[in-house]
Design an enzyme around this catalytic site. Sequence first.
Site, PDB file in Angstrom:
ATOM      1  N   SER A  15       0.802  -1.238   0.000  1.00  0.00           N
ATOM      2  CA  SER A  15       0.000   0.000   0.000  1.00  0.00           C
ATOM      3  C   SER A  15       0.834   1.287   0.000  1.00  0.00           C
ATOM      4  O   SER A  15       0.490   2.228  -0.720  1.00  0.00           O
ATOM      5  CB  SER A  15      -0.970  -0.002   1.180  1.00  0.00           C
ATOM      6  OG  SER A  15      -1.905  -1.037   1.005  1.00  0.00           O
ATOM      7  N   THR A  60      -6.608  -3.128   7.813  1.00  0.00           N
ATOM      8  CA  THR A  60      -6.588  -4.478   7.274  1.00  0.00           C
ATOM      9  C   THR A  60      -6.574  -5.513   8.392  1.00  0.00           C
ATOM     10  O   THR A  60      -6.767  -5.177   9.567  1.00  0.00           O
ATOM     11  CB  THR A  60      -5.403  -4.625   6.278  1.00  0.00           C
ATOM     12  OG1 THR A  60      -5.505  -5.902   5.656  1.00  0.00           O
ATOM     13  CG2 THR A  60      -4.045  -4.503   6.955  1.00  0.00           C
ATOM     14  N   LYS A  64     -10.454  -5.222  10.811  1.00  0.00           N
ATOM     15  CA  LYS A  64     -11.536  -4.620  10.008  1.00  0.00           C
ATOM     16  C   LYS A  64     -12.847  -4.484  10.785  1.00  0.00           C
ATOM     17  O   LYS A  64     -13.684  -3.660  10.434  1.00  0.00           O
ATOM     18  CB  LYS A  64     -11.778  -5.450   8.743  1.00  0.00           C
ATOM     19  CG  LYS A  64     -10.677  -5.311   7.719  1.00  0.00           C
ATOM     20  CD  LYS A  64     -11.024  -6.055   6.444  1.00  0.00           C
ATOM     21  CE  LYS A  64      -9.895  -5.962   5.451  1.00  0.00           C
ATOM     22  NZ  LYS A  64     -10.216  -6.596   4.179  1.00  0.00           N
ATOM     23  N   ASN A  85     -12.662  -1.139   5.658  1.00  0.00           N
ATOM     24  CA  ASN A  85     -11.257  -1.166   5.223  1.00  0.00           C
ATOM     25  C   ASN A  85     -10.705   0.222   4.916  1.00  0.00           C
ATOM     26  O   ASN A  85      -9.520   0.366   4.622  1.00  0.00           O
ATOM     27  CB  ASN A  85     -11.051  -2.118   4.040  1.00  0.00           C
ATOM     28  CG  ASN A  85     -11.594  -1.567   2.743  1.00  0.00           C
ATOM     29  OD1 ASN A  85     -12.336  -0.593   2.727  1.00  0.00           O
ATOM     30  ND2 ASN A  85     -11.229  -2.190   1.644  1.00  0.00           N
ATOM     31  N   GLY A 126     -15.227 -19.914  -1.549  1.00  0.00           N
ATOM     32  CA  GLY A 126     -14.883 -19.363  -0.234  1.00  0.00           C
ATOM     33  C   GLY A 126     -16.054 -18.595   0.356  1.00  0.00           C
ATOM     34  O   GLY A 126     -16.953 -18.168  -0.390  1.00  0.00           O
ATOM     35  N   GLY A 129     -14.360 -13.272   4.974  1.00  0.00           N
ATOM     36  CA  GLY A 129     -14.582 -11.831   4.888  1.00  0.00           C
ATOM     37  C   GLY A 129     -14.481 -11.307   3.464  1.00  0.00           C
ATOM     38  O   GLY A 129     -15.310 -10.499   3.025  1.00  0.00           O
ATOM     39  N   ARG A 151     -15.552 -24.962   1.956  1.00  0.00           N
ATOM     40  CA  ARG A 151     -15.232 -26.183   2.708  1.00  0.00           C
ATOM     41  C   ARG A 151     -16.301 -26.424   3.778  1.00  0.00           C
ATOM     42  O   ARG A 151     -16.844 -27.514   3.890  1.00  0.00           O
ATOM     43  CB  ARG A 151     -13.846 -26.018   3.343  1.00  0.00           C
ATOM     44  CG  ARG A 151     -13.450 -27.164   4.236  1.00  0.00           C
ATOM     45  CD  ARG A 151     -12.067 -26.951   4.793  1.00  0.00           C
ATOM     46  NE  ARG A 151     -11.965 -25.733   5.600  1.00  0.00           N
ATOM     47  CZ  ARG A 151     -10.851 -25.328   6.203  1.00  0.00           C
ATOM     48  NH1 ARG A 151      -9.728 -26.022   6.073  1.00  0.00           N
ATOM     49  NH2 ARG A 151     -10.838 -24.225   6.926  1.00  0.00           N
ATOM     50  N   GLY A 241      -5.153 -11.131  -8.524  1.00  0.00           N
ATOM     51  CA  GLY A 241      -5.399 -10.467  -7.242  1.00  0.00           C
ATOM     52  C   GLY A 241      -4.837  -9.057  -7.158  1.00  0.00           C
ATOM     53  O   GLY A 241      -5.436  -8.189  -6.516  1.00  0.00           O
TER      54      GLY A 241
HETATM   55  P1  ATR Z   1     -10.872 -13.746   5.318  1.00  0.00           P
HETATM   56  O1  ATR Z   1     -11.685 -12.874   6.202  1.00  0.00           O
HETATM   57  O2  ATR Z   1      -9.468 -13.251   5.107  1.00  0.00           O
HETATM   58  O3  ATR Z   1     -11.553 -14.102   4.032  1.00  0.00           O
HETATM   59  P2  ATR Z   1     -11.649 -16.058   6.853  1.00  0.00           P
HETATM   60  O4  ATR Z   1     -12.877 -15.367   7.311  1.00  0.00           O
HETATM   61  O5  ATR Z   1     -10.852 -16.832   7.853  1.00  0.00           O
HETATM   62  O6  ATR Z   1     -10.617 -15.092   6.158  1.00  0.00           O
HETATM   63  O7  ATR Z   1     -12.079 -17.026   5.643  1.00  0.00           O
HETATM   64  C1  ATR Z   1     -11.193 -17.855   5.050  1.00  0.00           C
HETATM   65  C2  ATR Z   1     -11.845 -18.632   3.897  1.00  0.00           C
HETATM   66  O8  ATR Z   1     -10.852 -19.526   3.397  1.00  0.00           O
HETATM   67  C3  ATR Z   1     -13.018 -19.494   4.292  1.00  0.00           C
HETATM   68  O9  ATR Z   1     -13.863 -19.681   3.183  1.00  0.00           O
HETATM   69  C4  ATR Z   1     -12.306 -20.816   4.659  1.00  0.00           C
HETATM   70  O10 ATR Z   1     -13.119 -21.973   4.609  1.00  0.00           O
HETATM   71  P3  ATR Z   1     -13.949 -22.431   5.943  1.00  0.00           P
HETATM   72  O11 ATR Z   1     -15.086 -21.494   6.054  1.00  0.00           O
HETATM   73  O12 ATR Z   1     -14.342 -23.831   5.672  1.00  0.00           O
HETATM   74  O13 ATR Z   1     -12.953 -22.307   7.088  1.00  0.00           O
HETATM   75  C5  ATR Z   1     -11.283 -20.860   3.555  1.00  0.00           C
HETATM   76  N1  ATR Z   1     -10.124 -21.691   3.869  1.00  0.00           N
HETATM   77  C6  ATR Z   1      -9.024 -21.322   4.576  1.00  0.00           C
HETATM   78  N2  ATR Z   1      -8.130 -22.332   4.638  1.00  0.00           N
HETATM   79  C7  ATR Z   1      -8.671 -23.391   3.946  1.00  0.00           C
HETATM   80  C8  ATR Z   1      -8.234 -24.697   3.611  1.00  0.00           C
HETATM   81  N3  ATR Z   1      -7.054 -25.162   4.012  1.00  0.00           N
HETATM   82  N4  ATR Z   1      -9.059 -25.469   2.872  1.00  0.00           N
HETATM   83  C9  ATR Z   1     -10.250 -25.020   2.455  1.00  0.00           C
HETATM   84  N5  ATR Z   1     -10.728 -23.769   2.717  1.00  0.00           N
HETATM   85  C10 ATR Z   1      -9.943 -22.965   3.449  1.00  0.00           C
END
Ligand code: ATR
Length: 277
Positions: A15, A60, A64, A85, A126, A129, A151, A241
């Site tokens: 940033s 960040t 947040k 953010n 996913g 957040g 997942r 990204g």
């Molecule tokens: P952020 O706010 O940065 O998006 P988060 O709220 O922790 O972080 O969300 C992480 C995302 O990555 C979620 O969708 C998580 O899946 P779960 O809801 O099942 O936890 C996914 N994620 C992180 N590590 C993972 C892994 N090893 N395999 C599959 N999904 C993963």
Amino acid sequence: MKLGLIGYPIAHSLSPWIHSKLMEQQQVNGRYELYEFNPDQFNQNVSNLKHSDIDGFNITVPYKEAIMPFLDELDVSAQQLGAVNTVKRTNQGWVGYNTDGTGFVDSLKNRYPDQLSGGTKVLLLGSGGAAKGIYHSLLTENLAVVDVANRTVQKAEELVRKNQTSIMSQPLSLEKAERDMGKYDVIIHTTTVGMSPHVDESLVSMHNMKKGCIVSDIVYRPMETRLLKEAKAQGAYLHFGHEMLLQQAVYAFKIWTGTNPNALKLLDEFEKKLKGV
Ligand code: ATR
């Protein structure tokens, strides 16, 4: 102007580089500094900052949500997501915004202007957040389908429950998403899987995707993740990204300064910086 970033850890943040370039481009005089606040000193440090002359800042991971009690007003984007953010100091106090979703969607539209329209079917991978912000912004577009795979399917269910539009939206397991991937025109990966140093990991196999679809990954280190490499080998158009990162920064800068910087003008230079050339 006095600007900055609050987070922990943020030593490797891009940033400061982006905002110094935007200041240069828009001829704004100012500084963008890092405020790396330890979790046990967060409240005290933010209180001190509130009494300072800072004009605005980004916020960040992991703060947040924690910043919200310190704000005097919330823009609708931040109200909807329950996360902030970007903060701007006004005569009314600190105002919170969330540019995560719009930053993403607009960077995608910058690259592929005609793809988010009409009958487009989107798969969001996913439910964290980042997914939440992107999901809400996608729902403001003219799309046919936005399915969400995660997942933990329950979290995808919670997300799609918020959908009040006529866009079709189903929660899916990752296995089902992999199996049915061929029906989507745009696939967006929003988790941290595949992020450096775990560059050999990928959330799903791209084996069944439709040739010519768009595949996007919000991970920007590495620039080309394993998921994007697999998608490219299968004939996908890619969206990276760092494009989202740049667009979000531009929106924050616009909120603080009222100027209208051109993200595309900076993209080549930003890519060179990321590649280390
Ligand atoms: P952020 O706010 O940065 O998006 P988060 O709220 O922790 O972080 O969300 C992480 C995302 O990555 C979620 O969708 C998580 O899946 P779960 O809801 O099942 O936890 C996914 N994620 C992180 N590590 C993972 C892994 N090893 N395999 C599959 N999904 C993963």
